[in-house]
Enzyme design. Sequence first.
Site, PDB file in Angstrom:
ATOM      1  N   GLY A   1       0.798  -1.216   0.000  1.00 58.02           N
ATOM      2  CA  GLY A   1       0.000   0.000   0.000  1.00 58.02           C
ATOM      3  C   GLY A   1       0.836   1.275   0.000  1.00 58.02           C
ATOM      4  CG  HIS A   2      -1.199   4.805   1.251  1.00 57.87           C
ATOM      5  ND1 HIS A   2      -0.894   5.525   2.388  1.00 57.87           N
ATOM      6  CD2 HIS A   2      -2.363   4.169   1.518  1.00 57.87           C
ATOM      7  CE1 HIS A   2      -1.814   5.342   3.303  1.00 57.87           C
ATOM      8  NE2 HIS A   2      -2.723   4.518   2.810  1.00 57.87           N
ATOM      9  CG  ASP A   3       2.190   7.449   2.247  1.00 56.95           C
ATOM     10  OD1 ASP A   3       2.998   8.246   1.747  1.00 56.95           O
ATOM     11  OD2 ASP A   3       0.951   7.538   2.101  1.00 56.95           O
TER      12      ASP A   3
END
Length: 214
Positions: free
Chosen positions: A138-140
Amino acid sequence: MSRGDADLVVLGTSGHAREIISIARSALGRRVLGCTGPQRPVDAGRLPVPWLGTDDWLGQAAIDAEYVIGIGSGRVRARVDASLGASRLEAAVLVHPAAVVGPAVVLGPGTVIWPGAILTTDVSVGRHVHVNTNVAVGHDVTLADHVTLLPGCTVGGSTRIGRTATIGAGASVIDGVSVGAGAMVGAGAVVVRDVAEGLVVAGVPARPLRPPLT
């Protein structure tokens, strides 16, 4: 920076190395000069490229090539990486064309991304990280040096996976959780809270199986 047209040497002789050789040759059209490492009878007959020599071959060879470490264990990759400190050769980055690498994703040297893997956006990937088949990141997310994500695992947004940690096949790490350096998450586990350094966890939800590894 990795050169997409450079010849390649794979450090490793196991099935994990053969998968990486296949990504390099069949999917990316890279010329693989051969592989190095232990010459075990069980693997020797199945290597699709020449065996070049033992682990110290790369440091002695006068070649113009890049390398990747074709070893499944992040701990062992870390040791090999440290031993190559004086090598003049650069580590390649291999991304299978059937993988998805989104915007603002930074891949460290030696990273290998298998087919079906998805790294969405704003992901930081360290040295010699292996992201296997059908992994979702996922993001970050931060994947520190020598992390191993095994097939089908999911790493939620805003998580940190520490150096040499392994996330097992089909496991899930929920958003915002940290997995410490050297930790191991068992296959199919669901991690809902931080995992300490060196800890081995398994189950749903994931719980410690034994004291931290030293």
